[in-house]
Write a protein that holds these residues in place. Structure first.
Motif, PDB file in Angstrom:
ATOM      1  N   ASP A 139     -24.979   3.707  44.145  1.00  0.00           N
ATOM      2  CA  ASP A 139     -24.157   4.208  43.038  1.00  0.00           C
ATOM      3  C   ASP A 139     -25.009   5.016  42.064  1.00  0.00           C
ATOM      4  OD1 ASP A 139     -21.919   3.027  44.104  1.00  0.00           O
ATOM      5  OD2 ASP A 139     -21.876   1.347  42.700  1.00  0.00           O
ATOM      6  N   PHE A 140     -26.193   4.528  41.770  1.00  0.00           N
ATOM      7  CA  PHE A 140     -27.076   5.253  40.859  1.00  0.00           C
ATOM      8  C   PHE A 140     -27.470   6.605  41.458  1.00  0.00           C
ATOM      9  CE2 PHE A 140     -31.290   6.350  39.199  1.00  0.00           C
ATOM     10  CZ  PHE A 140     -30.955   6.496  37.850  1.00  0.00           C
ATOM     11  N   LEU A 141     -27.700   6.655  42.767  1.00  0.00           N
ATOM     12  CA  LEU A 141     -28.037   7.926  43.420  1.00  0.00           C
ATOM     13  C   LEU A 141     -26.855   8.896  43.376  1.00  0.00           C
ATOM     14  CD1 LEU A 141     -30.143   6.655  46.445  1.00  0.00           C
ATOM     15  CD2 LEU A 141     -30.968   7.750  44.353  1.00  0.00           C
ATOM     16  N   LEU A 142     -25.632   8.371  43.539  1.00  0.00           N
ATOM     17  CA  LEU A 142     -24.443   9.216  43.409  1.00  0.00           C
ATOM     18  C   LEU A 142     -24.307   9.737  41.982  1.00  0.00           C
ATOM     19  CD1 LEU A 142     -21.842   7.263  45.560  1.00  0.00           C
ATOM     20  CD2 LEU A 142     -22.713   9.571  45.997  1.00  0.00           C
ATOM     21  N   ASP A 143     -24.608   8.875  41.005  1.00  0.00           N
ATOM     22  CA  ASP A 143     -24.600   9.304  39.604  1.00  0.00           C
ATOM     23  C   ASP A 143     -25.587  10.450  39.397  1.00  0.00           C
ATOM     24  OD1 ASP A 143     -22.875   7.165  39.184  1.00  0.00           O
ATOM     25  OD2 ASP A 143     -24.391   5.902  38.223  1.00  0.00           O
ATOM     26  N   SER A 144     -26.784  10.286  39.932  1.00  0.00           N
ATOM     27  CA  SER A 144     -27.840  11.289  39.768  1.00  0.00           C
ATOM     28  C   SER A 144     -27.455  12.611  40.432  1.00  0.00           C
ATOM     29  CB  SER A 144     -29.159  10.788  40.366  1.00  0.00           C
ATOM     30  OG  SER A 144     -29.539   9.581  39.761  1.00  0.00           O
ATOM     31  N   LEU A 145     -26.928  12.519  41.643  1.00  0.00           N
ATOM     32  CA  LEU A 145     -26.499  13.719  42.362  1.00  0.00           C
ATOM     33  C   LEU A 145     -25.367  14.415  41.608  1.00  0.00           C
ATOM     34  CD1 LEU A 145     -26.773  15.476  44.906  1.00  0.00           C
ATOM     35  CD2 LEU A 145     -25.145  13.950  46.008  1.00  0.00           C
ATOM     36  N   GLY A 146     -24.403  13.636  41.134  1.00  0.00           N
ATOM     37  CA  GLY A 146     -23.296  14.202  40.366  1.00  0.00           C
ATOM     38  C   GLY A 146     -23.781  14.855  39.081  1.00  0.00           C
ATOM     39  N   ALA A 147     -24.725  14.207  38.382  1.00  0.00           N
ATOM     40  CA  ALA A 147     -25.261  14.769  37.138  1.00  0.00           C
ATOM     41  C   ALA A 147     -25.960  16.098  37.413  1.00  0.00           C
ATOM     42  CB  ALA A 147     -26.230  13.786  36.481  1.00  0.00           C
ATOM     43  N   GLY A 148     -26.752  16.152  38.463  1.00  0.00           N
ATOM     44  CA  GLY A 148     -27.437  17.397  38.810  1.00  0.00           C
ATOM     45  C   GLY A 148     -26.461  18.503  39.159  1.00  0.00           C
ATOM     46  N   LEU A 149     -25.442  18.179  39.941  1.00  0.00           N
ATOM     47  CA  LEU A 149     -24.452  19.180  40.329  1.00  0.00           C
ATOM     48  C   LEU A 149     -23.627  19.638  39.122  1.00  0.00           C
ATOM     49  CD1 LEU A 149     -23.356  20.741  42.751  1.00  0.00           C
ATOM     50  CD2 LEU A 149     -21.708  18.911  43.066  1.00  0.00           C
ATOM     51  N   GLY A 150     -23.266  18.703  38.249  1.00  0.00           N
ATOM     52  CA  GLY A 150     -22.511  19.062  37.052  1.00  0.00           C
ATOM     53  C   GLY A 150     -23.301  19.984  36.144  1.00  0.00           C
TER      54      GLY A 150
END
Length: 133
Positions: free
Chosen positions: A100-111
Motif C-alpha cells: 500500500d505504501f508503494l502504491l501511495d508513493s507511485l501515485g504521489a509521483g504520478l500525480g
C-alpha cells in the motif's frame, strides 16, 4: 476564475481526498470488508483507492501551495502514506502494508508529474499567447 477562488477549490478538493484516504485507511477491518462487500465491485478497493487518491492529492497539493515544490509535495505525501499505514498496527483487523505504501508513493509521483505537465502546458500557452499579441 480568480486565483484565490482556484486555490480555495483546489485546497478543498485536496482535503476531501485526504479525508477519504484517512477514513478508509483507519476503518476497522470488519467494517472495511463489509463496505467493500456491499459495494460489490469486481476489484479490491484498497489498492485502487491508495493509487488514485494519491495521484489526486499529489496533483492538487502543489497547485494549492506552489511554494512546496517537488520535494515538499512528495515528502508530505510520503509522510501521509506512512502515518496511515503505521496507525493500522493498532486498528482491529488491519495491518500495515508495504505494498500500500508503494502504491501511495507511485501515485504521489504520478500525480506530481501530472501537475508538472499541466504547468508546462500552461506556460507554453502563455508564451505563445504573448507572442501573438
Amino acid at each position: 476564475m480568480p486565483i484565490n477562488h482556484r486555490l480555495a477549490w483546489v485546497s478543498a478538493v485536496f482535503l476531501l481526498f485526504f479525508l477519504l484516504f484517512a477514513i478508509g485507511g483507519l476503518l476497522p477491518g470488519p467494517l472495511r470488508n463489509a463496505i467493500e462487500s456491499w459495494l460489490g465491485l469486481p476489484f479490491s478497493v484498497p489498492p485502487v483507492a491508495h493509487f488514485v487518491l494519491f495521484v489526486a492529492m499529489a496533483f492538487c497539493l502543489p497547485w494549492a501551495w506552489p511554494r512546496l515544490q517537488m520535494i515538499g509535495t512528495l515528502t508530505i505525501m510520503l509522510v501521509l502514506g506512512a502515518v496511515v499505514e503505521l496507525l493500522q498496527e493498532w486498528i482491529p483487523g488491519r495491518t500495515p502494508s508495504l505494498n500500500d505504501f508503494l502504491l501511495d508513493s507511485l501515485g504521489a509521483g504520478l500525480g506530481f508529474l501530472g501537475y508538472l505537465l499541466l504547468i508546462k502546458k500552461q506556460q507554453k500557452a502563455a508564451v505563445s499567447f504573448n507572442k501573438e499579441n
